[in-house]
Motif scaffolding. Structure first.
Motif, PDB file in Angstrom:
ATOM      1  N   GLU A  14       0.819  -1.211   0.000  1.00  0.00           N
ATOM      2  CA  GLU A  14       0.000   0.000   0.000  1.00  0.00           C
ATOM      3  C   GLU A  14       0.855   1.265   0.000  1.00  0.00           C
ATOM      4  N   ALA A  15       1.957   1.263   0.768  1.00  0.00           N
ATOM      5  CA  ALA A  15       2.812   2.451   0.849  1.00  0.00           C
ATOM      6  C   ALA A  15       3.386   2.816  -0.517  1.00  0.00           C
ATOM      7  N   THR A  16       3.756   1.798  -1.298  1.00  0.00           N
ATOM      8  CA  THR A  16       4.312   2.045  -2.627  1.00  0.00           C
ATOM      9  C   THR A  16       3.258   2.637  -3.553  1.00  0.00           C
ATOM     10  N   LEU A  17       2.040   2.104  -3.490  1.00  0.00           N
ATOM     11  CA  LEU A  17       0.956   2.617  -4.327  1.00  0.00           C
ATOM     12  C   LEU A  17       0.649   4.076  -3.982  1.00  0.00           C
ATOM     13  N   ARG A  18       0.607   4.388  -2.684  1.00  0.00           N
ATOM     14  CA  ARG A  18       0.333   5.765  -2.255  1.00  0.00           C
ATOM     15  C   ARG A  18       1.444   6.713  -2.717  1.00  0.00           C
ATOM     16  N   SER A  19       2.681   6.272  -2.575  1.00  0.00           N
ATOM     17  CA  SER A  19       3.808   7.105  -2.990  1.00  0.00           C
ATOM     18  C   SER A  19       3.779   7.351  -4.494  1.00  0.00           C
ATOM     19  N   TYR A  20       3.417   6.319  -5.239  1.00  0.00           N
ATOM     20  CA  TYR A  20       3.391   6.452  -6.693  1.00  0.00           C
ATOM     21  C   TYR A  20       2.320   7.442  -7.136  1.00  0.00           C
ATOM     22  N   LEU A  21       1.146   7.365  -6.511  1.00  0.00           N
ATOM     23  CA  LEU A  21       0.068   8.297  -6.837  1.00  0.00           C
ATOM     24  C   LEU A  21       0.465   9.724  -6.474  1.00  0.00           C
ATOM     25  N   SER A  22       1.107   9.889  -5.322  1.00  0.00           N
ATOM     26  CA  SER A  22       1.557  11.221  -4.909  1.00  0.00           C
ATOM     27  C   SER A  22       2.580  11.776  -5.886  1.00  0.00           C
ATOM     28  N   PHE A  23       3.494  10.918  -6.328  1.00  0.00           N
ATOM     29  CA  PHE A  23       4.534  11.336  -7.265  1.00  0.00           C
ATOM     30  C   PHE A  23       3.933  11.864  -8.558  1.00  0.00           C
ATOM     31  N   HIS A  24       2.807  11.264  -8.993  1.00  0.00           N
ATOM     32  CA  HIS A  24       2.170  11.668 -10.243  1.00  0.00           C
ATOM     33  C   HIS A  24       1.073  12.705 -10.030  1.00  0.00           C
ATOM     34  N   GLY A  25       1.017  13.285  -8.824  1.00  0.00           N
ATOM     35  CA  GLY A  25       0.070  14.358  -8.573  1.00  0.00           C
ATOM     36  C   GLY A  25      -1.372  13.917  -8.477  1.00  0.00           C
ATOM     37  N   GLN A  26      -1.604  12.652  -8.149  1.00  0.00           N
ATOM     38  CA  GLN A  26      -2.964  12.135  -8.036  1.00  0.00           C
ATOM     39  C   GLN A  26      -3.440  12.222  -6.585  1.00  0.00           C
ATOM     40  N   PRO A  27      -4.727  12.490  -6.354  1.00  0.00           N
ATOM     41  CA  PRO A  27      -5.244  12.548  -4.985  1.00  0.00           C
ATOM     42  C   PRO A  27      -5.148  11.178  -4.319  1.00  0.00           C
ATOM     43  N   VAL A  28      -4.752  11.168  -3.053  1.00  0.00           N
ATOM     44  CA  VAL A  28      -4.605   9.907  -2.324  1.00  0.00           C
ATOM     45  C   VAL A  28      -5.500   9.951  -1.083  1.00  0.00           C
ATOM     46  N   PRO A  29      -6.706   9.400  -1.150  1.00  0.00           N
ATOM     47  CA  PRO A  29      -7.620   9.414  -0.002  1.00  0.00           C
ATOM     48  C   PRO A  29      -7.007   8.705   1.200  1.00  0.00           C
ATOM     49  N   ASP A  30      -7.151   9.304   2.385  1.00  0.00           N
ATOM     50  CA  ASP A  30      -6.564   8.722   3.597  1.00  0.00           C
ATOM     51  C   ASP A  30      -7.117   7.332   3.900  1.00  0.00           C
TER      52      ASP A  30
END
Length: 227
Positions: A14-30
């Motif tokens: 999960e941490a990798t998926l969240r980091s990847y979305l953040s890197f690409h400027g995508q919203p990451v719901p808590d």
């Protein structure tokens, strides 16, 4: 989107998926579940018109995975406007700055992305003016940024001249400042274009959309060093 690529995303923590979305400027719901994150990542790449397997391979073969701590650290640094967005392929339908050749001379124009080939790094774009379609290498396409952070008075840039779809050399003539009425994009920036003198010999200030301003390739490093 789905298939083997979706299964491979599902194998990531999960941490990798969240980091990847953040890197690409995508919203990451808590409160997003692992399954929801996998679905969001997979959907994001479906808009690129590239093979998801290739994207997953490029990411997993990186020298190291981007972590949540990396993302937070990068966000805390003072942002400087660069063409760095161009390191990530533009999506289908996204408006970009494209370098074409007109009568033997290079020119930058506004264009819309039709597709991007991840392996050959070639874009297919449509001229926003005459709707002609051309293929361009990755280096001849710049993604547009609608923020003003990092732009400074005196910066030499390329900007879209009013009522045209072409970029021309200009200089930012006033420090960009967000007003109370401009708390979110689109933002505007004051510039002076080269060879734009009026009848009195003065060069007027012109308000240009921030997303229609880019650094000329190979010149942005000079601008940052000049500060």
């Amino acid at each position: 989107a789905g298939g083997a690529a979706a299964l491979r995303w599902a194998a990531m923590p999960e941490a990798t998926l969240r980091s990847y979305l953040s890197f690409h400027g995508q919203p990451v719901p808590d409160g997003a579940t692992h399954a929801a994150l996998v679905e969001q990542v997979t959907a994001h790449f479906s808009d690129w018109m590239v093979k998801e397997d290739d994207v997953v391979d490029l990411y997993t073969r990186g020298s190291r995975a981007l972590t949540v701590d990396d993302t937070a650290s990068n966000a805390s640094r003072k942002r400087r406007r660069t063409n760095a967005l161009s390191d990530v392929p533009a999506k289908r339908g996204e408006q970009v700055a494209a370098k074409i050749t007109v009568d033997g001379d290079a020119a930058w124009i506004l264009a819309g992305v039709i597709s991007y080939n991840l392996k050959t790094k070639v874009y297919e774009v449509k001229d926003e003016d005459d709707e002609s379609i051309v293929e361009l290498p990755h280096k001849d396409v710049i993604r547009l940024d609608d923020e003003i952070a990092g732009l400074q008075q005196g910066d030499r840039v390329l900007a879209v001249f009013p009522d045209t779809t072409s970029f021309y050399k200009a200089i930012i003539s006033k420090d960009p400042v967000k007003t109370n009425a401009e708390r979110s994009p689109p933002f505007e920036v004051w510039v002076k274009f080269e060879d734009d003198e009026d009848e009195s010999g003065k060069t007027p200030h012109r308000r240009i959309l921030a997303m229609h301003i880019v650094y000329e390739p190979n010149k942005e490093i000079e601008e940052l060093a000049r500060r």
